[in-house]
Design a protein around this motif. Structure first.
Motif, PDB file in Angstrom:
ATOM      1  N   LEU A 210      -1.828   9.297  -5.397  1.00  0.00           N
ATOM      2  CA  LEU A 210      -1.603   9.066  -3.968  1.00  0.00           C
ATOM      3  C   LEU A 210      -2.643   8.108  -3.401  1.00  0.00           C
ATOM      4  O   LEU A 210      -2.308   7.180  -2.638  1.00  0.00           O
ATOM      5  CB  LEU A 210      -1.646  10.401  -3.215  1.00  0.00           C
ATOM      6  CG  LEU A 210      -1.442  10.319  -1.692  1.00  0.00           C
ATOM      7  CD1 LEU A 210      -0.078   9.712  -1.361  1.00  0.00           C
ATOM      8  CD2 LEU A 210      -1.584  11.695  -1.050  1.00  0.00           C
ATOM      9  N   ILE A 211      -3.905   8.305  -3.758  1.00  0.00           N
ATOM     10  CA  ILE A 211      -4.964   7.406  -3.291  1.00  0.00           C
ATOM     11  C   ILE A 211      -4.706   5.991  -3.776  1.00  0.00           C
ATOM     12  O   ILE A 211      -4.860   5.016  -3.021  1.00  0.00           O
ATOM     13  CB  ILE A 211      -6.341   7.907  -3.784  1.00  0.00           C
ATOM     14  CG1 ILE A 211      -6.706   9.226  -3.114  1.00  0.00           C
ATOM     15  CG2 ILE A 211      -7.432   6.861  -3.499  1.00  0.00           C
ATOM     16  CD1 ILE A 211      -7.864   9.944  -3.771  1.00  0.00           C
ATOM     17  N   THR A 212      -4.300   5.863  -5.031  1.00  0.00           N
ATOM     18  CA  THR A 212      -4.029   4.538  -5.594  1.00  0.00           C
ATOM     19  C   THR A 212      -2.902   3.836  -4.843  1.00  0.00           C
ATOM     20  O   THR A 212      -3.004   2.642  -4.525  1.00  0.00           O
ATOM     21  CB  THR A 212      -3.660   4.662  -7.080  1.00  0.00           C
ATOM     22  OG1 THR A 212      -4.725   5.300  -7.788  1.00  0.00           O
ATOM     23  CG2 THR A 212      -3.403   3.292  -7.695  1.00  0.00           C
ATOM     24  N   VAL A 213      -1.842   4.569  -4.553  1.00  0.00           N
ATOM     25  CA  VAL A 213      -0.702   3.975  -3.846  1.00  0.00           C
ATOM     26  C   VAL A 213      -1.096   3.532  -2.438  1.00  0.00           C
ATOM     27  O   VAL A 213      -0.800   2.405  -2.018  1.00  0.00           O
ATOM     28  CB  VAL A 213       0.477   4.977  -3.799  1.00  0.00           C
ATOM     29  CG1 VAL A 213       1.573   4.468  -2.871  1.00  0.00           C
ATOM     30  CG2 VAL A 213       1.034   5.204  -5.195  1.00  0.00           C
ATOM     31  N   LEU A 214      -1.763   4.413  -1.706  1.00  0.00           N
ATOM     32  CA  LEU A 214      -2.132   4.099  -0.322  1.00  0.00           C
ATOM     33  C   LEU A 214      -3.161   2.972  -0.259  1.00  0.00           C
ATOM     34  O   LEU A 214      -3.006   2.014   0.517  1.00  0.00           O
ATOM     35  CB  LEU A 214      -2.675   5.346   0.365  1.00  0.00           C
ATOM     36  CG  LEU A 214      -1.682   6.485   0.597  1.00  0.00           C
ATOM     37  CD1 LEU A 214      -2.390   7.709   1.190  1.00  0.00           C
ATOM     38  CD2 LEU A 214      -0.554   6.041   1.525  1.00  0.00           C
ATOM     39  N   ALA A 215      -4.217   3.080  -1.059  1.00  0.00           N
ATOM     40  CA  ALA A 215      -5.250   2.042  -1.056  1.00  0.00           C
ATOM     41  C   ALA A 215      -4.703   0.724  -1.590  1.00  0.00           C
ATOM     42  O   ALA A 215      -5.058  -0.354  -1.093  1.00  0.00           O
ATOM     43  CB  ALA A 215      -6.449   2.495  -1.879  1.00  0.00           C
ATOM     44  N   GLY A 216      -3.837   0.799  -2.598  1.00  0.00           N
ATOM     45  CA  GLY A 216      -3.234  -0.415  -3.142  1.00  0.00           C
ATOM     46  C   GLY A 216      -2.368  -1.123  -2.118  1.00  0.00           C
ATOM     47  O   GLY A 216      -2.428  -2.354  -1.974  1.00  0.00           O
TER      48      GLY A 216
END
Length: 217
Positions: free
Chosen positions: A23-29
């Motif tokens: 989730l962090i990867t998707v949002l930050a990406g």
């Protein structure tokens, strides 16, 4: 001796950490791509009064460690009275950090688009903003996709840094298991395997997107 039998009782804990990592990867990406495009456009087409300071800030982000930036963001905002949860601070920190690198990629990709594309769009009655939105940026995005994808894979691995802020991603959840079992190698080995699997999944998704992009072009 190694004892991997300590892991099954903590499978849910590790799975939850993996989900938060994704989730962090998707949002930050996503944030890094949006901000990266905006920074590239401002740098290329914005007034120097704005673009030059932005370039200075970009060099600052490139020249300092990510961990330091997260600390400054987390504790600096708190001192200014802005209290953000550690999760959103981490997402914002990672997003801005990688936006700086993505901005360089998008800037080069935009410059690689034939100038005749802009001239043709303007001759059809499109303003600069509309021409960029409908013609230039889509083409530049296809060109930038492989490099931005590589940055996304690096971003995935850098989510581990958020454990220092108390974000319950994969590494921090593994540390919680370690504190209960005193079996660090088994947990860190499991985390390494999970990161490897997540990387494989992301590489597969990015490869598929790149193939579709090539088909469109």
């Amino acid at each position: 001796m190694l004892d991997f039998s300590v892991l099954p009782p903590y499978a849910d804990l590790l799975a939850t950490g993996a989900l938060w990592t994704v989730l962090i990867t998707v949002l930050a990406g996503a944030l890094s791509v949006v901000l990266g495009v905006l920074l590239a456009l401002v740098t290329l087409y914005g007034p120097k009064l704005i673009s030059l300071p932005l370039r200075g800030i970009a060099f600052l982000f490139m020249g300092t460690p990510l961990l330091l930036q997260l600390y400054l963001l987390y504790y600096g905002l708190a001192q200014l009275g802005v209290l953000l949860p550690a999760f959103w601070t981490g997402v914002m920190g990672l997003g801005v950090h990688y936006a700086v690198y993505n901005a360089d990629i998008f800037r080069s990709a935009i410059q690689s688009v034939d100038e005749g594309q802009m001239e043709a769009a303007r001759s059809l009655g499109f303003g600069r903003t509309a021409a960029l939105r409908h013609f230039i940026i889509p083409q530049a995005t296809l060109t930038a996709l492989p490099q931005v994808g590589n940055n996304s894979i690096i971003l995935l691995k850098d989510t581990a840094v958020l454990s220092v802020l108390g974000v319950a991603e994969l590494v921090l959840n593994a540390q919680r298991g370690i504190s209960a079992t005193y079996r660090p190698f088994e947990f860190y080995f499991a985390v390494a395997v999970l990161y490897y699997l997540l990387n494989l999944a992301m590489e597969w998704a990015l490869g598929r997107a790149a193939r579709k992009a090539e088909a469109i072009r």
